[in-house]
Scaffold this active site. Structure first.
Site, PDB file in Angstrom:
ATOM      1  N   GLY A   7       0.733  -1.610  -0.089  1.00  0.00           N
ATOM      2  CA  GLY A   7      -0.281   0.102  -0.371  1.00  0.00           C
ATOM      3  C   GLY A   7       0.557   1.178  -0.275  1.00  0.00           C
ATOM      4  O   GLY A   7       1.129   1.582   1.102  1.00  0.00           O
ATOM      5  N   LYS A 182      -3.570   7.355  19.899  1.00  0.00           N
ATOM      6  CA  LYS A 182      -4.462   7.762  18.722  1.00  0.00           C
ATOM      7  C   LYS A 182      -5.862   7.082  17.930  1.00  0.00           C
ATOM      8  O   LYS A 182      -6.298   8.434  17.354  1.00  0.00           O
ATOM      9  CB  LYS A 182      -3.347   6.985  17.776  1.00  0.00           C
ATOM     10  CG  LYS A 182      -3.038   8.291  16.204  1.00  0.00           C
ATOM     11  CD  LYS A 182      -1.897   8.214  15.205  1.00  0.00           C
ATOM     12  CE  LYS A 182      -2.211   9.109  14.419  1.00  0.00           C
ATOM     13  NZ  LYS A 182      -1.664   8.015  13.030  1.00  0.00           N
TER      14      LYS A 182
END
Ligand code: NAD
Length: 305
Positions: A7, A182
């Site tokens: 990716g 996060k």
């Protein structure tokens, strides 16, 4: 040592750009036009007004990148099952895959095919934007933390390569805390800015948006605590608001995905809180509503008035 990036969009491209001169590196990406552009004219990276070109090899067929010692997974959440199969094709028998994706559940998807002992997890505070085929922008600098598990030696080696490439990186022994830390920021900012089509700063400055974001984050913090996760800060809402202020003019990734009609990462972000809540038998009405609204938006693009 060979590293395959699975990716190579904005973030995969960025890490590939900085690692390209440090190690035998191959970018693996299903987007043919992007791969062709990288192989033809190089990977172009804009940063602080300067433009630099590096020339990592790129392929669409994962088998052509084998055998790799490490795979860094940086697809969007919906593509993680493809990335798991790509890792299986790319990695040497003792190779390890690290996911640096946002949200929860990616490592588990990789581990289903590769096994727990061949999957690791990290978080990055870097920022990147894909400008077009073969062309990225390095939008933000920040540390990359890699979990010591399952192979601290290889995590340290990767951090060393990133450091030598110019990116701050270190091994963490509390990666789950950082991943959740996060996650909660994204839980507060992403869905609301996407639904309301607002820059991140509105989450801090508009009292109604701020209250909604705070409710989503508080709900997620309760789930984190019940899950046994110690968050890397004391006040989850204050931290989320501080990030919204620090990135006030940014468009969240979920807003960008919706605007270009691409699938969002809602299932790995607010949706993950809903799933964890169900497992723990804790209610998650705010995150359920945000998830359903984003899913409704994603599936009604062609009916929009
Ligand atoms: P991205 O959308 O730039 O790339 C992901 C994949 O989508 C790549 O395979 C890419 O080639 C493909 N893609 C992108 N645009 C396309 C197009 N027009 N046509 C066909 N294919 C296309 O995603 P990203 O921002 O690199 O994010 C990857 C992961 O990293 C996500 O989990 C994200 O949450 C995480 N992450 C991103 C950033 C960031 O600043 N970009 C920061 C931290 C974490």
């Amino acid at each position: 040592m060979r590293i395959a990036i699975i990716g190579a969009g904005a973030m995969g491209g960025l890490l590939g750009f900085y690692l390209a001169d440090q190690v035998d590196l191959i970018l693996v990406d299903p987007w043919m036009e992007h791969v062709d552009a990288i192989n033809r004219t190089g990977l172009i990276c804009e940063h602080d007004g300067s433009i630099e070109v590096r020339t990592p090899r790129a392929v669409t067929d994962p088998a052509l990148a084998a055998p790799a010692d490490l795979a860094l997974v940086l697809v969007k959440a919906a593509q993680t099952p493809w990335a798991a199969r790509a890792c299986q094709a790319v990695l040497a028998a003792d190779g390890i895959a690290y996911t640096l994706q946002n949200g929860l559940g990616h490592r588990e998807i990789l581990a289903e095919l590769l096994g727990e002992r061949r999957t690791g997890q990290g978080v990055t505070a870097l920022g990147a934007t894909l400008l077009g085929p073969g062309h990225i922008r390095h939008a933000g600098m920040g540390p990359t933390l890699l979990g010591a598990d399952p192979d601290p030696g290889r995590a340290a080696l990767l951090c060393d390569l990133l450091n030598r490439g110019g990116l701050p990186a270190s091994v963490s022994h509390s990666i789950e805390s950082l991943v959740w830390g996060k996650l909660l920021v994204n839980v507060g900012i992403n869905a609301l800015t996407a639904l309301l089509r607002l820059p991140n700063g509105a989450v801090a400055t508009n009292p109604t948006v701020r209250a909604l974001a705070a409710a989503a984050v508080t709900e997620a913090a309760t789930i984190a605590q019940a899950h046994g996760v110690q968050l890397p800060y004391h006040d989850a809402v204050a931290h989320m608001v501080a990030v919204a202020e620090a990135t006030a003019t940014n468009r969240s990734s979920m807003l960008q995905d919706l605007l270009r009609g691409a699938p969002t990462e809602i299932a790995a972000i607010n949706g993950a809180i809903v799933r964890e809540g169900a497992l723990l038998e804790l209610p998650t009405p705010i995150n359920t509503t945000l998830s359903r609204l984003i899913e409704a938006l994603e599936t009604t693009t062609d009916q929009r008035i």
